[in-house]
Design an enzyme around this catalytic site. Structure first.
Site, PDB file in Angstrom:
ATOM      1  CB  ALA A 253       1.825   0.731 -38.055  1.00 11.06           C
ATOM      2  N   GLY A 254       1.885  -1.390 -40.321  1.00 13.57           N
ATOM      3  CA  GLY A 254       2.588  -2.398 -41.122  1.00 13.57           C
ATOM      4  C   GLY A 254       2.395  -2.142 -42.608  1.00 13.57           C
ATOM      5  CG  ASP A 255      -1.461  -2.289 -44.256  1.00 13.60           C
ATOM      6  OD1 ASP A 255      -1.006  -3.441 -44.373  1.00 13.60           O
ATOM      7  OD2 ASP A 255      -2.613  -2.042 -43.857  1.00 13.60           O
TER       8      ASP A 255
HETATM    9  O1  RIB Z   1      -3.849  -3.473 -41.908  1.00 16.75           O
HETATM   10  C1  RIB Z   1      -4.927  -2.653 -41.549  1.00 16.75           C
HETATM   11  C2  RIB Z   1      -6.110  -2.974 -42.395  1.00 16.75           C
HETATM   12  O2  RIB Z   1      -6.536  -4.281 -42.113  1.00 16.75           O
HETATM   13  C3  RIB Z   1      -7.302  -2.090 -42.145  1.00 16.75           C
HETATM   14  O3  RIB Z   1      -7.317  -0.925 -42.933  1.00 16.75           O
HETATM   15  C4  RIB Z   1      -8.483  -3.012 -42.410  1.00 16.75           C
HETATM   16  O4  RIB Z   1      -9.205  -2.686 -43.540  1.00 16.75           O
HETATM   17  C5  RIB Z   1      -7.880  -4.392 -42.518  1.00 16.75           C
HETATM   18  O5  RIB Z   1      -7.849  -4.812 -43.812  1.00 16.75           O
END
Ligand code: RIB
Length: 309
Positions: A253-255
């Protein structure tokens, strides 16, 4: 020569092994899960995918192993509108792995094997000097060697490329690195790690933002989960609420927020509007399982925002 609106993401690539279970196991306990899934992830790749699917002109600096997973990830990233020319294939290494438990509330705990991500060396950053220098913005996280993050930030800063840092996972960072950052997007845990201030409410967030401004960072966006974000520019802060949805899985979600935020900022949207766009992308992501499988495309984000009115 700058390429208008060009984004470079630098970061990790993982294969996520995700086990859904009722509650997290305690030390010494074994818990049987209800669902197991392998999906592409890694904070860098997730943010690159979020940027690519939401419409950015993006290149990705990263490493995979020379294994079958690496080949499949690279093929997938290309279909997500990402220039993968700067993704290195590291001989004799395996692609990064994340082992993830997700509980009934949609929360997760993650263990990482860096694999090829650890090979994102200073030499590999130097090889991408022109790409970084020519971009409008560079977005990074902390699943890559920190000396490489610092080197890339230096190249960007010297060449007026905006440096955006999502300081995840949480770790202490040098003042040297923080002074090169233009936009930082910690969550509450990461903000506490960087400032020593526990973030439990808006006034804590405002104090943590001030502490980060004092390190030389102009724009501080502290993500507050379901409460939205605290957005502070040169000391002027306010909370920007998110959208209420039923979360099934908060992985990435943050990504998704970070990637979509950069897309919107590079489209020259005002900060609050860019945050609203990023909130919409993240809201969609939490209604779906997995990291990259949950990241929405531009038309889904636009449609979600239309429905919100
Ligand atoms: O932010 C989520 C991610 O953190 C996941 O996809 C996992 O690979 C870790 O890197």
């Amino acid at each position: 020569m700058k390429t208008a609106g060009k984004l470079v993401v630098l970061g990790s690539i993982n294969a996520d092994h995700i086990l859904n279970l009722e509650s997290f196991p305690q030390p010494g306990e074994t818990v049987t899960g209800s669902q197991y899934q392998v999906a592409f992830g890694g904070k860098g790749a997730n943010q690159a995918v979020a940027a690519g699917r939401s419409g950015a002109d993006i290149a990705f600096i990263a490493c995979t192993g020379d294994d079958d997973t690496g080949e499949r990830v690279r093929n997938q990233l290309q279909t997500d509108n990402i220039d993968i020319a700067p993704v290195s294939v590291v001989a004799g290494e395996s692609t990064g792995v994340a082992l993830i438990f997700v509980n009934q509330e949609g929360e997760n705990v993650i263990g990482i094997h860096a694999g090829a991500n650890a090979a994102l060396s200073l030499a590999r950053i130097e090889a991408q000097r022109d790409l970084i220098a020519g971009a409008d913005a560079l977005l990074m996280q902390l699943e890559s060697p920190v000396e490489s993050v610092l080197a890339a930030a230096r190249i960007a800063h010297e060449n007026h490329t905006i440096v955006a840092l999502n300081p995840a996972p949480a770790r202490l960072l040098s003042d040297d690195l923080l002074a090169l950052v233009d936009i930082i997007t910690p969550n509450e845990t990461e903000a506490e790690k960087l400032t020593g201030i526990r973030v439990e409410n808006d006034s804590d967030a405002a104090r943590a933002a001030q502490a980060l401004h004092a390190k030389g960072i102009k724009t501080v966006i502290i993500t507050l989960g379901s409460r939205g974000v605290w957005a502070s520019v040169k000391g002027e802060g306010r909370r920007v609420a998110g959208f209420k949805v039923k979360a099934v899985d908060t992985i990435a979600a943050g990504d998704t927020f970070n990637g979509a935020l950069m897309t919107a900022l590079l489209e020259k949207r005002a900060l609050d509007d860019a945050i609203r766009f990023a909130h919409a992308a993240a809201a969609i992501a939490v209604t779906r399982k997995g990291a990259q499988p949950s990241v929405p495309w531009r038309k889904e984000i636009d449609e979600f925002l239309r429905q919100q009115g």
